[in-house]
Design an enzyme around this catalytic site. Structure first.
Site, PDB file in Angstrom:
ATOM      1  N   ASP A  10       0.786  -1.252   0.000  1.00  0.00           N
ATOM      2  CA  ASP A  10       0.000   0.000   0.000  1.00  0.00           C
ATOM      3  C   ASP A  10       0.814   1.297   0.000  1.00  0.00           C
ATOM      4  O   ASP A  10       0.469   2.244   0.708  1.00  0.00           O
ATOM      5  CB  ASP A  10      -0.985   0.009   1.185  1.00  0.00           C
ATOM      6  CG  ASP A  10      -2.175  -0.915   0.954  1.00  0.00           C
ATOM      7  OD1 ASP A  10      -2.237  -1.559  -0.109  1.00  0.00           O
ATOM      8  OD2 ASP A  10      -3.036  -1.002   1.840  1.00  0.00           O
ATOM      9  N   ASP A  49      -4.387  -1.426  -2.108  1.00  0.00           N
ATOM     10  CA  ASP A  49      -5.746  -1.194  -1.634  1.00  0.00           C
ATOM     11  C   ASP A  49      -6.491  -0.573  -2.828  1.00  0.00           C
ATOM     12  O   ASP A  49      -5.969   0.350  -3.466  1.00  0.00           O
ATOM     13  CB  ASP A  49      -5.671  -0.199  -0.452  1.00  0.00           C
ATOM     14  CG  ASP A  49      -6.782  -0.371   0.555  1.00  0.00           C
ATOM     15  OD1 ASP A  49      -7.246  -1.508   0.757  1.00  0.00           O
ATOM     16  OD2 ASP A  49      -7.183   0.649   1.163  1.00  0.00           O
ATOM     17  N   HIS A  51     -10.400   0.332  -3.746  1.00  0.00           N
ATOM     18  CA  HIS A  51     -11.803   0.286  -3.349  1.00  0.00           C
ATOM     19  C   HIS A  51     -12.758   0.819  -4.425  1.00  0.00           C
ATOM     20  O   HIS A  51     -12.447   1.783  -5.111  1.00  0.00           O
ATOM     21  CB  HIS A  51     -12.008   1.135  -2.089  1.00  0.00           C
ATOM     22  CG  HIS A  51     -11.264   0.640  -0.889  1.00  0.00           C
ATOM     23  ND1 HIS A  51     -11.334  -0.664  -0.445  1.00  0.00           N
ATOM     24  CD2 HIS A  51     -10.427   1.273  -0.023  1.00  0.00           C
ATOM     25  CE1 HIS A  51     -10.584  -0.795   0.639  1.00  0.00           C
ATOM     26  NE2 HIS A  51     -10.013   0.363   0.915  1.00  0.00           N
ATOM     27  N   SER A  57     -15.762   0.524   4.182  1.00  0.00           N
ATOM     28  CA  SER A  57     -14.809   1.087   5.149  1.00  0.00           C
ATOM     29  C   SER A  57     -14.835   2.612   5.148  1.00  0.00           C
ATOM     30  O   SER A  57     -14.150   3.240   5.950  1.00  0.00           O
ATOM     31  CB  SER A  57     -13.387   0.592   4.858  1.00  0.00           C
ATOM     32  OG  SER A  57     -12.841   1.254   3.732  1.00  0.00           O
ATOM     33  N   HIS A  68     -10.719   6.576   0.330  1.00  0.00           N
ATOM     34  CA  HIS A  68      -9.305   6.478  -0.047  1.00  0.00           C
ATOM     35  C   HIS A  68      -9.132   5.363  -1.081  1.00  0.00           C
ATOM     36  O   HIS A  68      -9.932   4.428  -1.125  1.00  0.00           O
ATOM     37  CB  HIS A  68      -8.431   6.182   1.194  1.00  0.00           C
ATOM     38  CG  HIS A  68      -8.758   4.866   1.832  1.00  0.00           C
ATOM     39  ND1 HIS A  68      -9.790   4.720   2.738  1.00  0.00           N
ATOM     40  CD2 HIS A  68      -8.232   3.631   1.665  1.00  0.00           C
ATOM     41  CE1 HIS A  68      -9.861   3.463   3.109  1.00  0.00           C
ATOM     42  NE2 HIS A  68      -8.943   2.769   2.463  1.00  0.00           N
ATOM     43  N   LYS A  94      -6.573  -5.526  -3.355  1.00  0.00           N
ATOM     44  CA  LYS A  94      -7.486  -5.948  -2.278  1.00  0.00           C
ATOM     45  C   LYS A  94      -8.502  -4.842  -2.007  1.00  0.00           C
ATOM     46  O   LYS A  94      -8.316  -3.698  -2.431  1.00  0.00           O
ATOM     47  CB  LYS A  94      -6.712  -6.256  -1.002  1.00  0.00           C
ATOM     48  CG  LYS A  94      -6.034  -5.032  -0.404  1.00  0.00           C
ATOM     49  CD  LYS A  94      -5.316  -5.371   0.871  1.00  0.00           C
ATOM     50  CE  LYS A  94      -4.519  -4.205   1.403  1.00  0.00           C
ATOM     51  NZ  LYS A  94      -5.301  -3.068   1.869  1.00  0.00           N
ATOM     52  N   GLU A 101     -14.098  -5.345   4.455  1.00  0.00           N
ATOM     53  CA  GLU A 101     -12.805  -4.718   4.734  1.00  0.00           C
ATOM     54  C   GLU A 101     -11.745  -5.801   4.548  1.00  0.00           C
ATOM     55  O   GLU A 101     -11.942  -6.945   4.946  1.00  0.00           O
ATOM     56  CB  GLU A 101     -12.777  -4.201   6.180  1.00  0.00           C
ATOM     57  CG  GLU A 101     -11.482  -3.523   6.582  1.00  0.00           C
ATOM     58  CD  GLU A 101     -11.101  -2.317   5.712  1.00  0.00           C
ATOM     59  OE1 GLU A 101     -10.621  -2.534   4.572  1.00  0.00           O
ATOM     60  OE2 GLU A 101     -11.276  -1.183   6.168  1.00  0.00           O
ATOM     61  N   ALA A 134      -0.247   0.821   6.192  1.00  0.00           N
ATOM     62  CA  ALA A 134       0.142   1.342   7.487  1.00  0.00           C
ATOM     63  C   ALA A 134       0.585   0.176   8.379  1.00  0.00           C
ATOM     64  O   ALA A 134       0.002  -0.895   8.320  1.00  0.00           O
ATOM     65  CB  ALA A 134      -1.051   2.059   8.134  1.00  0.00           C
ATOM     66  N   CYS A 138      -2.563  -2.810   7.340  1.00  0.00           N
ATOM     67  CA  CYS A 138      -2.239  -3.732   6.257  1.00  0.00           C
ATOM     68  C   CYS A 138      -0.902  -4.446   6.467  1.00  0.00           C
ATOM     69  O   CYS A 138      -0.779  -5.628   6.190  1.00  0.00           O
ATOM     70  CB  CYS A 138      -2.264  -2.998   4.918  1.00  0.00           C
ATOM     71  SG  CYS A 138      -2.303  -4.148   3.565  1.00  0.00           S
TER      72      CYS A 138
HETATM   73  C1  VGL Z   1      -5.351   0.343   5.183  1.00  0.00           C
HETATM   74  C2  VGL Z   1      -6.889   1.548   6.372  1.00  0.00           C
HETATM   75  C3  VGL Z   1      -7.793   1.397   5.352  1.00  0.00           C
HETATM   76  C4  VGL Z   1      -3.983  -0.221   5.080  1.00  0.00           C
HETATM   77  C5  VGL Z   1      -6.256   0.178   4.165  1.00  0.00           C
HETATM   78  O1  VGL Z   1      -3.633  -0.655   3.989  1.00  0.00           O
HETATM   79  O2  VGL Z   1      -3.245  -0.213   6.079  1.00  0.00           O
HETATM   80  N1  VGL Z   1      -5.670   1.018   6.282  1.00  0.00           N
HETATM   81  N2  VGL Z   1      -7.467   0.722   4.253  1.00  0.00           N
HETATM   82 ZN    ZN Z   2      -8.661   0.738   2.497  1.00  0.00          ZN
END
Ligand code: VGL
Ligand code: ZN
Length: 183
Positions: A10, A49, A51, A57, A68, A94, A101, A134, A138
């Site tokens: 990510d 990530d 979406h 989420s 995001h 993903k 989520e 983060a 993830c």
């Molecule tokens: C993530 C919050 C929402 C991550 C992904 O990849 O850490 N955190 N979506």
């Molecule tokens: Zn996300």
């Protein structure tokens, strides 16, 4: 000697300077780039990530996060310094199901429909080095799934960024206790 396999989680614009800009993200990107140039890992696998517009989420749908990494937007793109290293067969998306989520890269699929686990087993991977964003979400979930799947896991602590510093430190501590190597 076997090549080092690097997994980049990510490192996408929304987590770097966008709607979910994480602390330490610019440094994490430059440290990851320095690691690539120095260690020449191969292959380099990427998690993205990715979406749909009304993902569960997101706050408007009752989730914890601002919108995001929406498919087709700049925020969902890999940072330009790292993008040249991303190959479609080694890139896993993903979070595409609007109703679920998915923090772990293990839930992602490549364009060709392969999972990360499938590809790592085909590569006869033994150890996986992990960089990403983060730490608490993830990165941690992916590292734990790698360990459960039988790989040795080394998290590159200089190549991480986080939502919350305390959460980042707690996640590193927890991963270390579980047997994940923190480098
Ligand atoms: C993530 C919050 C929402 C991550 C992904 O990849 O850490 N955190 N979506
Ligand atoms: Zn996300």
């Amino acid at each position: 000697m076997k090549d080092k396999i690097l997994l980049v989680v990510d490192m996408l614009y929304d987590f770097i300077d966008g709607s979910m800009a994480c602390e330490g993200a610019e440094d994490a990107v430059s440290e990851t780039l320095a690691y690539i140039r120095k260690e020449k890992p191969f292959p380099i696998l990427f998690i993205r990530d990715h979406h749909p517009e009304a993902h569960c989420s997101f706050a408007a749908q009752g989730g914890p996060w601002p919108p995001h990494c929406v498919q087709g937007t700049h925020g969902a793109d890999i940072h330009e310094a790292l993008a040249p290293y991303a190959e479609p067969e080694w890139t896993f998306f993903k979070g595409e199901d609007p109703a679920r989520e998915q923090y772990s890269g293990f839930e992602g699929r490549s364009e060709a429909g392969q999972s990360l686990s499938e590809v790592l087993h085909l590569l006869e991977a033994e150890e996986v080095y992990v960089a990403g964003i983060a730490t608490e979400y993830c990165v941690r979930n992916t590292a734990e799934d790698l360990l459960k799947d039988g790989f040795r896991v080394s998290v590159l602590s200089g190549c991480l960024a986080w939502v919350d510093r305390k959460g980042h430190e707690e996640a590193l501590q927890a991963m270390a206790e579980e047997g994940i190597r923190i480098l």
